[in-house]
Scaffold this active site. Sequence first.
Site: not given
Ligand code: ZN
Length: 298
Positions: A55, A57, A80, A89, A166, A234
Site C-alpha cells: 500500500h 503508506e 486501512c 497500514c 467509436a 458507437g
Molecule cells: Zn493499507
Amino acid sequence: MTASPAEIAAMRRAIAISAAGFGGTSPNPPVGCVVVDSGGRVVGEGYHERKGEAHAEAQALAAAGPLAAGGTAVVTLEPCNHEGRTPACRQALIDAKVSRVVIAVIDPTSRGAGGAAALRAAGIDVEAGVLADEARVVLGPWLTAFSAGRPLVTWPYVISDQGITALPDHAEDAQVFRLNVDAVLRADGSVAEAVPGSHGAGILRLHHEPGGNPAEIASSLYGGGVRHLLLAGGLAVSAPFLAAGLIDRVHAYIPDGRPSRTPVALLPWPQVPPGFVITDAARVPGFVRIQAHRTVSA
Ligand SMILES: [Zn+2]
C-alpha cells in the site's frame, strides 16, 4: 490544529502520484502517501500500484526509513485497519512512530472503526478531510463504483455527419483512455483488460454472459474487480447502457474543419446525451473534444 502549508503541499504531491495507480489497483483504490519530517521536509513517498502489492503508506514509510519517526504521514485515503494480503497500514504507521497522520478522504469501506480511530487510540494526532475534494479527483471513480455497486462507465465517441461512431483505437486519446480504466467493453460484446497484464495475473474476472442486460453486465464486472469500464464502440454498444442510466462520463469528438452542411438534427441527440452537462472543451489533434458528466445518477 489544521494542516500546515507543508502538509497541504505534501497532500497535493500525494494526490498527484496516486494517479499512477489508475488502471492497476482495482478493486483497490489508487492511493498516494508522502511522509514529511518535523521540519516539513519530504522524507518518503509512495503510491499503491496494484492489488496484492504494498500500500501507499508502506511504500512511503519504507522510503523514509527511520526519518519517519516523529514526522507526519500525509495520505489521500484513510489508512486501512485490517490485515489482508498486506499488513494493516495503521500498524505500520504506529510502528514507524509517526506523530501525526493527515488524511484527505475517510474510507467508506472501513469495517467497524477505521484506521483513523485506531491511530488516535494509539496516541497519534489525526487530521482528516484535508483537500478531500481534490483527492476525489483521483479517488472518484473508485468511490462512485463502491457506492453504486458497479464500475464507473466512460464512453468516448465521434459525432459527425456519419452519426455517432467509436473513437478509433489508433487515436491518441484512445490509448490514454485505456491507461486509465480497468476493462474495455467492445461492440461485439467482448470484455478485456484495458492494458493486458496491468492488474497482475488473474486479479480481474471479466467473464459475463453474452446477451446479458447492461445492469447485469456492470454488476458482474464489479464483482470481478472492475471499477472503471470503458465502452469502445458507437451508439450500438452504448445505447442500452445510456437507456439504463449506466454511463457516467462521455467524451465527444467532433472532427474539426469546416462545419458540415448535413443536418445533425438527424442524430438522436446533439453532441452530448440528455442528462449530461459539458464540463470541459479542448482542441485535440483532428477534433474538438467535449467532456460531459451525467448530472444525476439513475
Ligand atoms: Zn493499507
